[in-house]
Design a protein around this motif. Sequence first.
Motif, short mmCIF file in Angstrom:
data_model
loop_
_atom_site.label_atom_id
_atom_site.label_comp_id
_atom_site.label_asym_id
_atom_site.label_seq_id
_atom_site.Cartn_x
_atom_site.Cartn_y
_atom_site.Cartn_z
N UNK A 1 0.83 -1.21 0.00
CA UNK A 1 0.00 0.00 0.00
C UNK A 1 0.85 1.25 0.00
N UNK A 2 1.95 1.24 0.73
CA UNK A 2 2.84 2.40 0.73
C UNK A 2 3.48 2.59 -0.64
N UNK A 3 3.90 1.50 -1.27
CA UNK A 3 4.49 1.60 -2.60
C UNK A 3 3.46 2.09 -3.62
N UNK A 4 2.21 1.68 -3.46
CA UNK A 4 1.15 2.15 -4.36
C UNK A 4 0.89 3.63 -4.15
N UNK A 5 0.84 4.03 -2.89
CA UNK A 5 0.60 5.44 -2.57
C UNK A 5 1.73 6.32 -3.10
N UNK A 6 2.93 5.81 -3.08
CA UNK A 6 4.08 6.59 -3.55
C UNK A 6 4.24 6.53 -5.06
N UNK A 7 3.41 5.74 -5.74
CA UNK A 7 3.44 5.68 -7.20
C UNK A 7 4.62 4.92 -7.76
#
Length: 112
Positions: A24-30
């Motif tokens: 989720x963090x990697x997704x949020x950071x694009x």
Amino acid sequence: MLYLGLLAGSGLLLAPVVASVIYLDATRRGMWDGRRPLLAGVVGLGSFAGFLVPYGFQEQLGYIYYIVLKPRPITVHPLEWVIVSIATGLLLSGVVGCAYLVGSRFRPPQSN
């Protein structure tokens, strides 16, 4: 055998949680789509392995706990060693998660 089962069970409960937070963090950071599952899988496996480390290094962990940190035990609870081992797994899981956070925050910007 029960000891190893408790450690592995704890790792199997926490590793997917850590991996999903990383994803989720990697997704949020694009981050790039192919990199997200890889990062989540590596950090999740590292988190699971952190729970198995106390089993592999029982003598060293026992020395650190019983000789260095707690040199004169008054009484020892039967579950104390299991609690120390699970706490060590949690600590190592946190170290792996923090390594991801530090590494992802201080990397050069990626080009798309």
